[in-house]
Design an enzyme around this catalytic site. Structure first.
Site, PDB file in Angstrom:
ATOM      1  N   GLY B  41       3.493 -12.963 -17.862  1.00 40.07           N
ATOM      2  CA  GLY B  41       3.438 -12.775 -16.410  1.00 40.07           C
ATOM      3  C   GLY B  41       3.459 -14.107 -15.695  1.00 40.07           C
ATOM      4  N   GLY B  43       3.245 -14.156 -12.090  1.00 41.24           N
ATOM      5  CA  GLY B  43       2.779 -13.943 -10.728  1.00 41.24           C
ATOM      6  C   GLY B  43       1.705 -14.972 -10.395  1.00 41.24           C
ATOM      7  N   HIS B 267      -2.506   2.827   0.468  1.00 42.18           N
ATOM      8  CA  HIS B 267      -2.494   2.048   1.710  1.00 42.18           C
ATOM      9  C   HIS B 267      -2.056   2.939   2.865  1.00 42.18           C
ATOM     10  CE1 HIS B 267      -1.714  -1.157   4.509  1.00 42.18           C
ATOM     11  NE2 HIS B 267      -2.121  -2.061   3.640  1.00 42.18           N
ATOM     12  N   ARG B 338      -9.134   1.007   4.337  1.00 36.18           N
ATOM     13  CA  ARG B 338      -7.894   1.661   3.926  1.00 36.18           C
ATOM     14  C   ARG B 338      -8.106   3.059   3.362  1.00 36.18           C
ATOM     15  NH1 ARG B 338      -4.961  -3.542   0.962  1.00 36.18           N
ATOM     16  NH2 ARG B 338      -4.611  -4.671   2.908  1.00 36.18           N
ATOM     17  N   HIS B 430      -0.462   1.624  -3.589  1.00 37.95           N
ATOM     18  CA  HIS B 430      -0.274   0.210  -3.276  1.00 37.95           C
ATOM     19  C   HIS B 430      -0.848  -0.739  -4.322  1.00 37.95           C
ATOM     20  CE1 HIS B 430       0.072  -3.349  -0.875  1.00 37.95           C
ATOM     21  NE2 HIS B 430      -1.219  -3.512  -0.806  1.00 37.95           N
TER      22      HIS B 430
END
Ligand SMILES: Cc1cc2nc3c(=O)[nH]c(=O)nc-3n(C[C@H](O)[C@H](O)[C@H](O)COP(=O)(O)OP(=O)(O)OC[C@H]3O[C@@H](n4cnc5c(N)ncnc54)[C@H](O)[C@@H]3O)c2cc1C
Ligand code: SF4
Ligand code: FES
Lengths: 255, 671
Positions: B41, B43, B267, B338, B430
């Site tokens: 990964g 990210g 979300h 949320r 989300h």
């Protein structure tokens, strides 16, 4: 605004792998929702192809919201298609007419060899970044406080605008010289506007330019085509700033 | 069997991390050169970790399924990143950020981890600025902040609507620098398909080269899984098309416990789905709720007229509109968290008040904001007695300067102009708070295997606050793992290079090849997406925003059935030894079809409502909170960590009891 359904004929570049010669193939597609995105239209085609036992058309995509830079495609002779300031994944079928023929090709450039169908290899962009697209600072937890160095709002905003480049390569595909200048200049400009990046400005501009040549990208002759097709509105001002940085590096060059 | 020792250091909460850092083992720089780390990964979590490890001297191999590390889905984060800098002098502190995060997570997170997160948050901003991340600044040249997610301070740092992009490009540039120096070897377009465990320790992975189809073995002294969340188990979500649970799931099946799989964030403000062709859902930043008011018509006859197109929403009188959040939650109104906002939208739509053809949309209306800002701006511009048209024009200008890019994105996708007619929104999947169980060092129950970022379960409890995922990813990657991994690797300095010729590697590679052969040889009649969509529908209908025992039991059974059909009727054209996008998707969906069942099982067992997990059986029956979610601390104040046991339905539950020593447990109230 209301959803409509149209029929289109797709002319798509099919190429099995890097060695294959490749050719254009026609695919009629019926009942395409004008509310669907261009890539969703290709999804529908691919579902049909797979159902028939044929190989789907390979194309790059991931976020589908115009930010990752993974999608590409040269649509009716334009990088990212006929709409302005959007990537292919944000292009919608309402931009096309019933009965239209749509030509879909990969981004073409020596430095972007085709991998399969519409997918090209853009690793050359990463290699340019590895030569200087950074500030040489290690992670430490002891860098100075983020507010220790104020930065003029205008500079910060311009640096941000340059930094929004998504590395898609649309500029290269559009340029008749296949130059990567808009991409490279955006990175050089971002850093040269910030005090943190100024320190290495001279080495950066020279090293990135050198790698651009090594990768086989063409020279920039200021045609300005790249700016028109760039989905993120990266401005030609960055190229001007790049040239100034390059001149400085050449004049003050340490070697 | 592994035990659940969370390894939380002793002592006062504010001293734990410093004390721990001082006590853990270090690896001498000369030895680091002989130690390999695999980071899966690129990210915020994986990119930051890989760059930092390499800077420290370790040899790193970095993997991502996209062509370039810069395209990890962190790139899509819009709103911002939290940090307790207190630049606005509004009373923020590490403690307050810690408190807000624990409370926001509905008291289902681990106190010590959350405090550490708050403690390093300031360093993240310093580090990013040093890398040249162009955060928004004010006219004095200092960093600007916005407020987010209903907290009482302004601690969110941002770069217009592209914060994730700028932070990821920062981590990517640090990573690129190390690749250029030969310290990191990059494997783009490579997918991890198996973890290799030797003598009980994580020793490597098996990957598939997505271009050539080649299956490769890679060894290392430690493996970090930073592969993001598994929201795509719902088919439609705000995740990227390639986001997947495969690396985490294969790790789980090799012995890592999977924690709280049912904690999912739905979300409230996403663009509603428009039809069957839909491939993903697009988020509209939460910041819009600062100025937009959410409503549906009060009367069903108006709903009908709107759907037919005979009535425009702008024509509906004020008294015929139901601003249901303001009605139900007068204190927080449109700014409730949320989970609360999402459930309220669903409640109205289920009752038949949805305003589009699918019946799944509510309005987000900026009319009042145009008026409010318009009058204000008229004053500032010195226009006495402005006409209504002038006010409206001024108001639109102000809104454009704040949210212009979001309004444009909305218009591109829906072809409707949100300056002229209210936006339509609906909740969408989300973020996944659940993930691989990790201890305080971010180590999984497999020694030498770590999990970071959205892939682990750690810090957000049952609900994540806005702008806290970016903070957690970078905290894990820049400031936690670089220390904690050394503690483990200090014992590895004499291990020497790890061979990939051992039986464990051979076997793991064979397992991968067997699975691919099996998938290719089903030669059935249905596409991967066919099964993925069916799974997604079951998840959304029965394991989505509101859950009950009957639906969850059915869901487990239905998912099992879809899985069986998948393995007997799937069709993948093409070959395995070359690029094959259908095969890639098939492997991911095969894992989602298992993960989905465990997800439902976890939701079924947790017979309480907490954060994003809402059980219809567990609501307040009377009093002011009537109908609201009811948490059950007596029975469920624990992390549910599941151990793989042949099939997802048979997973074994382990409990990590959560101790709240520094924060008092309270009911969340937004009335
Ligand atoms: C639209 C959107 C908006 C958001 N906005 C915000 C916000 O404003 N503020 C906030 O704090 N949070 C926000 N979030 C949440 C936040 O962005 C993510 O939780 C976070 O960025 C995840 O980071 P990560 O490093 O864990 O994973 P990711 O960034 O998802 O990276 C995953 C990496 O793993 C790789 N990978 C995955 N599987 C494999 C495999 N099998 N083999 C090899 N590699 C693999 C991928 O290639 C990628 O490199 C948002 C999320 C979304 C979807
Ligand atoms: S400059 Fe524009 S077209 Fe070129 S890579 Fe960047 S975003 Fe794409
Ligand atoms: S798919 Fe990410 S920009 Fe188009």
């Amino acid at each position: 605004m209301a959803e409509k359904f149209i029929n289109v004929t797709l002319k798509i570049w099919r190429q099995k792998n890097a060695q294959d010669a490749g050719k254009m193939v026609d695919y009629p597609l019926k009942n395409v929702s004008t509310d669907s995105s261009f890539l969703e239209m290709l999804d529908v085609l691919n579902e049909e192809l797979v159902a028939k036992g044929e190989e789907p058309v390979a194309f790059d995509h991931d976020c589908r919201e115009g930010i990752c830079g993974m999608c590409s495609l040269y649509i009716n002779g334009e990088a990212h298609g006929p709409d302005r300031a959007v990537t292919t994944c944000q292009l919608h079928m309402r931009m096309f007419k019933d009965g239209e023929t749509i030509t879909i090709e990969p981004f073409r450039a020596t430095a972007f060899p085709v991998i399969k169908d519409l997918i090209v290899d853009r690793d050359s962009f990463d290699r340019i970044m590895q030569k200087g697209g950074f500030v040489s600072v290690n992670t430490s937890g002891n860098t100075q406080d983020a507010n220790a160095l104020p930065i003029r709002k205008e500079d910060a905003d311009n640096a941000f605008d340059a930094a929004t480049c998504i590395g898609c390569g649309g500029c290269v595909a559009t340029c008749k010289n296949a130059s990567a200048m808009l991409f490279v200049s955006a990175k050089v400009a971002q850093f040269s506007l910030l005090p943190q990046g100024k320190v290495e400005a001279q080495e950066r501009v020279k090293n990135m330019l050198h790698q651009m040549d090594v990768e086989g990208f063409g020279n920039c002759t200021n045609t300005g085509a790249c700016e028109v097709e760039c989905p993120k509105g990266i401005s030609l001002d960055n190229i001007a700033r790049f040239n100034r940085e390059y001149m400085k590096a050449a004049v003050l060059g340490s070697e | 069997m592994a035990t659940l020792d969370s390894k939380i250091p002793t002592g006062p909460i504010a001293d734990k991390w410093t004390k721990h850092k001082n006590e853990i083992n270090l690896v001498n720089p000369a030895n680091k050169r002989h130690i390999d780390i695999i980071v899966v990964g690129t990210g915020l979590a994986g990119g930051a970790a890989a760059a930092s490890f390499a800077e420290m001297g370790y040899k790193v191999k970095s993997f991502c399924y996209q062509d370039s590390p810069r395209r990890a889905h962190s790139i899509a984060a819009q709103g911002g990143i939290n940090a307790a800098k207190n630049y606005q002098n509004d009373g923020d502190s590490n403690y307050r950020l810690f408190y807000d995060t624990v409370k926001g997570g509905d008291y289902r997170g681990r106190e010590a981890n959350v405090y550490r997160l708050a403690e390093v948050s300031g360093n993240i901003i310093d580090q990013c600025v040093a890398q040249g991340v162009p955060f928004a600044r004010d006219y004095g040249g200092l960093l600007d902040n916005r407020s987010f997610g209903g907290v009482l301070v302004s601690r969110t740092f941002y770069a217009k609507g592209q914060t994730g992009q700028q932070l990821l490009l920062g981590a990517y540039s640090a990573l690129s620098r190390q690749i250029g120096k030969g310290k990191v070897e990059l494997f783009g377009r490579h997918e991890m398909l198996e973890l290799v465990v030797v003598d009980g320790k994580a020793r490597g992975i098996i990957s598939r080269d997505l271009v050539t189809g080649e299956i490769k073995r890679h060894s290392a002294h430690a493996v970090v899984i930073a592969t993001g969340g598994y929201g795509n188990v719902f088919f439609l979500s705000t995740n990227a098309m390639g986001s997947n649970g495969t690396a985490a799931w294969k790790t789980h099946k090799k012995g890592a416990y999977f924690a709280n799989p049912c904690y999912t964030q739905i979300h409230p403000t996403c663009i509603p789905r428009s039809g069957d062709h839909q491939s993903k859902l697009t988020l509209m930043s939460e910041s819009l709720r600062n100025d937009g008011r959410i409503w549906v018509p009060k009367h069903l006859k108006d709903v009908e007229a709107i759907r037919k197109g005979t009535l425009k929403p702008t024509e509906l009188k004020e008294e015929d509109r139901d601003y249901y959040l303001e009605r139900r939650y007068p204190a927080f109104g449109n700014l409730v968290p949320r989970d609360v906002a999402s459930r309220a939208a669903k409640e109205r739509c289920d009752a038949g008040y949805g305003v589009n053809q699918t019946g799944e949309a509510v309005y987000l209306d900026f009319k009042s904001a145009f008026q409010r800002y318009g009058k204000e701006k008229a004053l500032v511009e010195g226009v006495d007695n402005p006409t209504p048209a002038q006010i409206l024009a001024f108001g639109k200008e102000v809104i454009e300067s704040k949210y212009g890019n979001l309004f444009q994105m909305y218009q591109k996708i829906t072809d409707a102009n949100p300056y002229e007619t209210p936006m339509m929104i609906y909740p969408a999947v989300h973020y996944t708070m659940g993930g691989i169980w990790v201890d305080y060092n971010l180590m999984t129950t497999i020694p030498g295997c770590y999990a970071a970022g959205e892939a682990n379960f750690s810090d957000h409890g049952a609900n994540r606050l806005g702008a806290s995922a970016l903070m957690q990813g970078l905290a894990d990657g820049y400031f936690v793992l670089p220390y904690t991994i050394g503690d483990y690797l200090a014992d590895e300095i004499r291990t020497g290079p790890i061979s990939t010729e051992t039986p464990e590697f051979v076997e793991a590679e064979k397992a991968v090849k067997d699975q691919i052969d099996k998938l290719m040889n089903i030669k059935g009649t249905k596409t991967v997406d066919h099964f993925h969509k069916r799974l997604g529908k079951v998840m959304w209908d029965k394991v989505g925003m509101a859950r009950n025992a009957k639906g969850l039991t059915e869901a487990m059974e239905e998912i099992k059935q879809i899985r069986e059909e998948f393995w007997s009727d799937l069709k993948i054209p093409g070959v395995a030894n070359g690029m094959n996008t259908e095969l890639e998707k098939a492997g991911r969906v095969a894992d989602f079809l298992e993960l989905g069942e465990l997800f439902a099982k976890d939701a079924l067992h947790r017979n309480e409502s907490c954060g994003g997990h809402f059980r219809e059986e567990s609501v307040e029956l009377d009093g002011e909170q009537k109908g609201e979610a009811k948490r059950d601390d007596e029975n469920f104040k624990y992390v549910a960590a599941w151990e793989w046991n042949n099939t997802p339905g048979e997973a074994i539950l382990h409990k990590e009891d959560l101790k709240f020593e520094f924060i008092e447990l309270k009911q969340r109230s937004y009335k």
